[in-house]
Scaffold this motif. Sequence first.
Motif, PDB file in Angstrom:
ATOM      1  N   SER A  45      -0.092   1.338  -8.512  1.00 11.24           N
ATOM      2  CA  SER A  45      -0.466   0.164  -7.716  1.00 11.24           C
ATOM      3  C   SER A  45      -0.602  -1.065  -8.594  1.00 11.24           C
ATOM      4  N   LEU A 101       1.441  -4.485  -8.225  1.00 14.37           N
ATOM      5  CA  LEU A 101       0.760  -5.773  -8.047  1.00 14.37           C
ATOM      6  C   LEU A 101       0.318  -6.270  -9.424  1.00 14.37           C
ATOM      7  N   GLY A 144      -6.037  -6.585  -5.473  1.00 16.36           N
ATOM      8  CA  GLY A 144      -5.602  -7.788  -4.777  1.00 16.36           C
ATOM      9  C   GLY A 144      -6.545  -8.203  -3.671  1.00 16.36           C
ATOM     10  N   ASN A 158      -5.500 -13.947   3.109  1.00 15.89           N
ATOM     11  CA  ASN A 158      -4.543 -12.864   3.309  1.00 15.89           C
ATOM     12  C   ASN A 158      -3.587 -12.792   2.113  1.00 15.89           C
ATOM     13  N   THR A 159      -3.674 -11.703   1.347  1.00 13.81           N
ATOM     14  CA  THR A 159      -2.813 -11.549   0.171  1.00 13.81           C
ATOM     15  C   THR A 159      -2.259 -10.137   0.160  1.00 13.81           C
ATOM     16  N   ASN A 160      -1.286  -9.918  -0.726  1.00 15.78           N
ATOM     17  CA  ASN A 160      -0.822  -8.549  -0.935  1.00 15.78           C
ATOM     18  C   ASN A 160      -1.974  -7.753  -1.523  1.00 15.78           C
ATOM     19  N   ARG A 161      -2.221  -6.594  -0.950  1.00 17.97           N
ATOM     20  CA  ARG A 161      -3.290  -5.770  -1.485  1.00 17.97           C
ATOM     21  C   ARG A 161      -2.944  -4.304  -1.293  1.00 17.97           C
TER      22      ARG A 161
END
Length: 132
Positions: free
Chosen positions: A34, A38, A58, A63-66
């Motif tokens: 992961s 990221l 993240g 709202n972000t890539n997580r």
Amino acid sequence: APSVIPAVPDLKALPPFDSDLTLDDEFVSKFIKSKGALADADTFTFTCKDNKGQIILGYSNINTNRISIDVDCTCESDVDAVSFSATYLKEILVANKEATDATLKISSQGLSHISFSIDNYESNYYLVEIQS
């Protein structure tokens, strides 16, 4: 020569660790993959509600890539988001891949403690909270 890991002040007394997580092989490989996916995620965030823990890469209010990873944990009470260096945790996990027993203890006061057992040897690491 500059050190990779910044110097930390001496610990006078450890705060109580209110969350106890087991880091099994599945978690370790998921976390390392992961963090690779990221690469810009500098922190991992731990949350716990009703004894269901998650480590989130993240994590952000926007709202972000997580990536969220469920973790096997015991928590004395619910834990709001507390964040630590994902880069350091990844390096620590990679360096201790042979460990048979790995635990991560988290204090909501902003300290985490990672310990590994390899044969008759134990290694311990501390990470200080990163304010987001």
